[in-house]
Design a protein around this motif. Structure first.
Motif, PDB file in Angstrom:
ATOM      1  N   VAL A 371       0.855  -1.184   0.000  1.00  0.00           N
ATOM      2  CA  VAL A 371       0.000   0.000   0.000  1.00  0.00           C
ATOM      3  C   VAL A 371       0.892   1.235   0.000  1.00  0.00           C
ATOM      4  O   VAL A 371       2.075   1.165   0.382  1.00  0.00           O
ATOM      5  N   MET A 372       0.332   2.359  -0.447  1.00  0.00           N
ATOM      6  CA  MET A 372       1.040   3.635  -0.367  1.00  0.00           C
ATOM      7  C   MET A 372       0.708   4.274   0.972  1.00  0.00           C
ATOM      8  O   MET A 372      -0.459   4.431   1.330  1.00  0.00           O
ATOM      9  N   GLY A 373       1.726   4.662   1.728  1.00  0.00           N
ATOM     10  CA  GLY A 373       1.440   5.263   3.020  1.00  0.00           C
ATOM     11  C   GLY A 373       2.687   5.682   3.750  1.00  0.00           C
ATOM     12  O   GLY A 373       3.816   5.585   3.258  1.00  0.00           O
ATOM     13  N   VAL A 374       2.458   6.159   4.973  1.00  0.00           N
ATOM     14  CA  VAL A 374       3.525   6.568   5.886  1.00  0.00           C
ATOM     15  C   VAL A 374       3.703   5.439   6.896  1.00  0.00           C
ATOM     16  O   VAL A 374       2.781   5.157   7.670  1.00  0.00           O
ATOM     17  N   PRO A 375       4.823   4.747   6.899  1.00  0.00           N
ATOM     18  CA  PRO A 375       4.975   3.582   7.774  1.00  0.00           C
ATOM     19  C   PRO A 375       4.685   3.878   9.234  1.00  0.00           C
ATOM     20  O   PRO A 375       4.012   3.095   9.921  1.00  0.00           O
ATOM     21  N   GLY A 376       5.181   4.987   9.744  1.00  0.00           N
ATOM     22  CA  GLY A 376       4.960   5.300  11.150  1.00  0.00           C
ATOM     23  C   GLY A 376       3.490   5.454  11.494  1.00  0.00           C
ATOM     24  O   GLY A 376       3.027   5.006  12.556  1.00  0.00           O
ATOM     25  N   ARG A 377       2.738   6.085  10.618  1.00  0.00           N
ATOM     26  CA  ARG A 377       1.323   6.293  10.892  1.00  0.00           C
ATOM     27  C   ARG A 377       0.516   5.013  10.728  1.00  0.00           C
ATOM     28  O   ARG A 377      -0.446   4.775  11.466  1.00  0.00           O
ATOM     29  N   LEU A 378       0.897   4.184   9.748  1.00  0.00           N
ATOM     30  CA  LEU A 378       0.209   2.894   9.624  1.00  0.00           C
ATOM     31  C   LEU A 378       0.498   2.008  10.830  1.00  0.00           C
ATOM     32  O   LEU A 378      -0.386   1.290  11.313  1.00  0.00           O
ATOM     33  N   ALA A 379       1.743   2.042  11.341  1.00  0.00           N
ATOM     34  CA  ALA A 379       2.056   1.293  12.556  1.00  0.00           C
ATOM     35  C   ALA A 379       1.266   1.825  13.740  1.00  0.00           C
ATOM     36  O   ALA A 379       0.841   1.048  14.616  1.00  0.00           O
ATOM     37  N   ARG A 380       1.031   3.128  13.767  1.00  0.00           N
ATOM     38  CA  ARG A 380       0.229   3.725  14.841  1.00  0.00           C
ATOM     39  C   ARG A 380      -1.202   3.200  14.791  1.00  0.00           C
ATOM     40  O   ARG A 380      -1.826   2.950  15.833  1.00  0.00           O
ATOM     41  N   VAL A 381      -1.759   3.022  13.581  1.00  0.00           N
ATOM     42  CA  VAL A 381      -3.107   2.475  13.443  1.00  0.00           C
ATOM     43  C   VAL A 381      -3.178   1.069  14.041  1.00  0.00           C
ATOM     44  O   VAL A 381      -4.071   0.748  14.846  1.00  0.00           O
ATOM     45  N   VAL A 382      -2.213   0.219  13.673  1.00  0.00           N
ATOM     46  CA  VAL A 382      -2.199  -1.161  14.191  1.00  0.00           C
ATOM     47  C   VAL A 382      -2.028  -1.151  15.707  1.00  0.00           C
ATOM     48  O   VAL A 382      -2.719  -1.876  16.440  1.00  0.00           O
ATOM     49  N   GLY A 383      -1.126  -0.318  16.211  1.00  0.00           N
ATOM     50  CA  GLY A 383      -0.910  -0.251  17.649  1.00  0.00           C
ATOM     51  C   GLY A 383      -2.132   0.207  18.408  1.00  0.00           C
ATOM     52  O   GLY A 383      -2.477  -0.349  19.469  1.00  0.00           O
ATOM     53  N   ASN A 384      -2.833   1.220  17.902  1.00  0.00           N
ATOM     54  CA  ASN A 384      -4.042   1.702  18.586  1.00  0.00           C
ATOM     55  C   ASN A 384      -5.123   0.635  18.610  1.00  0.00           C
ATOM     56  O   ASN A 384      -5.829   0.460  19.623  1.00  0.00           O
ATOM     57  N   LEU A 385      -5.282  -0.110  17.500  1.00  0.00           N
ATOM     58  CA  LEU A 385      -6.301  -1.164  17.469  1.00  0.00           C
ATOM     59  C   LEU A 385      -5.950  -2.293  18.436  1.00  0.00           C
ATOM     60  O   LEU A 385      -6.837  -2.847  19.118  1.00  0.00           O
ATOM     61  N   LEU A 386      -4.674  -2.660  18.521  1.00  0.00           N
ATOM     62  CA  LEU A 386      -4.277  -3.698  19.461  1.00  0.00           C
ATOM     63  C   LEU A 386      -4.443  -3.228  20.903  1.00  0.00           C
ATOM     64  O   LEU A 386      -4.882  -4.009  21.775  1.00  0.00           O
ATOM     65  N   ASP A 387      -4.106  -1.961  21.174  1.00  0.00           N
ATOM     66  CA  ASP A 387      -4.308  -1.434  22.538  1.00  0.00           C
ATOM     67  C   ASP A 387      -5.782  -1.484  22.919  1.00  0.00           C
ATOM     68  O   ASP A 387      -6.129  -1.881  24.052  1.00  0.00           O
ATOM     69  N   ASN A 388      -6.649  -1.075  22.004  1.00  0.00           N
ATOM     70  CA  ASN A 388      -8.081  -1.095  22.293  1.00  0.00           C
ATOM     71  C   ASN A 388      -8.583  -2.526  22.510  1.00  0.00           C
ATOM     72  O   ASN A 388      -9.376  -2.800  23.423  1.00  0.00           O
ATOM     73  N   ALA A 389      -8.108  -3.481  21.669  1.00  0.00           N
ATOM     74  CA  ALA A 389      -8.554  -4.864  21.806  1.00  0.00           C
ATOM     75  C   ALA A 389      -8.081  -5.465  23.134  1.00  0.00           C
ATOM     76  O   ALA A 389      -8.840  -6.169  23.826  1.00  0.00           O
ATOM     77  N   GLU A 390      -6.826  -5.215  23.507  1.00  0.00           N
ATOM     78  CA  GLU A 390      -6.319  -5.759  24.765  1.00  0.00           C
ATOM     79  C   GLU A 390      -7.019  -5.157  25.971  1.00  0.00           C
ATOM     80  O   GLU A 390      -7.177  -5.819  27.005  1.00  0.00           O
ATOM     81  N   ARG A 391      -7.452  -3.923  25.848  1.00  0.00           N
ATOM     82  CA  ARG A 391      -8.131  -3.283  26.974  1.00  0.00           C
ATOM     83  C   ARG A 391      -9.480  -3.932  27.255  1.00  0.00           C
ATOM     84  O   ARG A 391      -9.956  -3.947  28.395  1.00  0.00           O
ATOM     85  N   HIS A 392     -10.135  -4.493  26.221  1.00  0.00           N
ATOM     86  CA  HIS A 392     -11.468  -5.051  26.398  1.00  0.00           C
ATOM     87  C   HIS A 392     -11.499  -6.579  26.343  1.00  0.00           C
ATOM     88  O   HIS A 392     -12.528  -7.184  26.643  1.00  0.00           O
ATOM     89  N   ALA A 393     -10.407  -7.238  25.945  1.00  0.00           N
ATOM     90  CA  ALA A 393     -10.412  -8.693  25.778  1.00  0.00           C
ATOM     91  C   ALA A 393     -10.474  -9.394  27.138  1.00  0.00           C
ATOM     92  O   ALA A 393     -10.020  -8.878  28.166  1.00  0.00           O
ATOM     93  N   ARG A 394     -11.031 -10.607  27.093  1.00  0.00           N
ATOM     94  CA  ARG A 394     -11.090 -11.443  28.296  1.00  0.00           C
ATOM     95  C   ARG A 394      -9.937 -12.450  28.317  1.00  0.00           C
ATOM     96  O   ARG A 394      -9.321 -12.681  29.367  1.00  0.00           O
TER      97      ARG A 394
END
Length: 489
Positions: A371-394
């Motif tokens: 994909v065309m993009g900014v690596p740092g910002r795409l990594a930030r997207v993945v990190g934010n989604l994982l943080d949100n999932a871990e916060r709510h996962a059982r």
């Protein structure tokens, strides 16, 4: 000076320029049409004079061809059609009775020559151009313009010359004129009428254009005045009037109202954002102040871990706010082709090294889409989604990367309580936390998902929320892939 400036502004207005343009176009068209009419009228009247002169000349030539003597010729009225008959030697054989002087024919004389009639001995008997005996020439007449004095009145005439041969084999030329005074008077009258009517007609066009333009632009002035009042009052809830006409001005007014509505919504969100940011910043700052004041009042062991946690949280919040401000301002670092599967693996490795995961992330990276993009910002997207999932996962978090229909798809799921359908769009708003994540210590500031969606949409993709069978939340990122010939790694 002020009066001159006001006049200059009025002359530069759309109304004045439209009136001047329309008036200039109409004036040019009228001048061109007037010239065409005058020229056509002149040509028509000139052709009519030629026809009259030719008819008169042929009538006299026909009489001569039938043997009528010169003295017995029935000549037309000299005032309208002066006639002169000249033989091949240039002698005048007959002329109108009241003709006193003539110019524009072969002979300036006006009286019949008294010398004996007959052919010139030096004349060429083999001239084939002369009509036959007792005939009128079939060739077209010769035309000339001259003047004649008839009964004391001198006027301009159009002369037609027609040859004829008498039964006695004498070839003569009949000159008959047609008065040009009537034609010239008609052309002059039409020209004067046009010169007199043209300014009046142009003035009428200018006046009508001025009034029609004023009426057409009145809604624009109403919109301008209302916008000026809105700007002065700062009340974005007001709207400009929309005219009843379904034209471009009504469309402009409707678009202006839509712009005002969007601006009002944007200002309201900005104010809410500032208020929420201030509220979120107040808690860690207040905690830091309290701990420092207690330490100052009661020297002793200081809760360094708590201070560091508050500082880190304050630092993260400031960084998030700065990133949102850059996104809103349209800040776009240079993009390049990125291997999304490799980027996700690197992000997972970084998190494992940091030992910040509550649960191990189970990853299925089947593809490595580009994909065309900014690596740092795409990594930030993945990190934010994982943080949100871990916060709510059982018990655990799952992540997958795949290619589907020309799109790169990243899915992050957890087995937590999930997101109610009514809140699946609201959770992407800034500073929004659902009931299960209200704690600022555990639930964050409510900016992670908002930042993730803004970053994904800035890359031309989208981030949506859903659910998974058996319970839990699903967050799906879709980004456009680049073709194999686009270059990059």
């Amino acid at each position: 000076m002020r009066r001159f400036s006001s006049v200059r502004v009025r002359l530069s207005s759309v109304r004045a320029r439209t009136t001047l343009g329309a008036t200039a176009v109409v004036a040019g068209a009228l001048i061109a049409a007037g010239l065409a009419v005058v020229l056509l009228l002149r040509a028509n009247l000139g052709g009519q004079a030629d026809l009259e002169a030719e008819v008169a000349a042929r009538e006299v030539a026909s009489q001569l061809a039938t043997g009528v003597p010169y003295r017995s010729l029935d000549l037309p009225d000299g005032d309208d059609h002066p006639v002169q008959v000249v033989d091949e030697r240039g002698r005048v054989r007959a002329a109108s009775e009241d003709l006193k002087a003539i110019d524009g024919t072969a002979s300036p004389g006006v009286r019949p020559d008294s010398s004996p009639a007959g052919r010139d001995d030096t004349d060429d008997d083999s001239d084939d151009d002369d009509p036959g005996r007792g005939e009128v020439s079939d060739d077209g007449p010769r035309f000339s313009t001259g003047s004649a004095t008839v009964d004391g009145r001198t006027a301009d005439y159009r002369f037609a010359a027609v040859e004829a041969t008498t039964p006695s084999d004498e070839t003569v030329t009949v000159y008959a004129g047609a008065d040009l005074a009537a034609a010239r008077d008609a052309v002059g009258t039409v020209t004067k009428a046009m010169l007199a009517g043209l300014p009046l007609l142009v003035a009428v066009v200018a006046g009508v254009t001025w009034l029609v333009t004023r009426r057409a632009l009145r809604p624009v002035e109403d919109v301008r005045a209302e916008l000026a009042e809105i700007t002065a009052a700062g009340d974005l809830a007001r709207r400009v009037p929309v005219p009843d006409s379904r034209d471009e001005i009504a469309g402009l007014a409707a678009t202006t109202n839509a712009t005002l509505a969007a601006l009002e919504d944007s200002v309201a969100k900005q104010r809410g954002f500032v208020a929420d940011a201030s509220h979120e910043l107040r808690s860690p700052i207040a905690s830091l102040r309290t701990q420092l004041e207690v330490a100052a009042a009661h020297p002793g062991p200081l809760d360094v871990d708590g201070l560091v946690a508050d500082v880190v949280r304050l630092q993260d919040l400031a960084a998030d706010l700065l990133l949102l401000a850059r996104i809103d301002a349209g800040d776009r670092p240079p993009e390049r082709p990125v291997r999304l599967g490799s980027l996700v693996r690197d992000e997972l490795d970084r998190r494992r090294r940091a030992a910040g995961d509550r649960f191990p992330v189970k990853a299925w990276i089947d593809d490595d889409p580009r994909v065309m993009g900014v690596p740092g910002r795409l990594a930030r997207v993945v990190g934010n989604l994982l943080d949100n999932a871990e916060r709510h996962a059982r018990t655990g978090v799952r992540l997958s990367v795949s290619e589907e229909a020309g799109q790169a798809v990243v899915r992050v799921t957890d087995d937590g309580p999930g997101v109610p359908p009514a809140d699946r769009e609201r959770i992407f708003e800034r500073f929004v936390r659902l009931d299960d994540a209200r704690s600022r210590d555990e639930g964050g500031a409510g900016l992670g998902l908002a930042i993730a969606r803004d970053l994904v949409r800035a890359h031309g993709g989208d981030l949506t929320a859903g659910d998974v069978p058996g319970g839990g939340a699903l967050f799906e990122v879709r980004l456009p892939m680049i073709t194999s010939g686009a270059g990059g790694p």
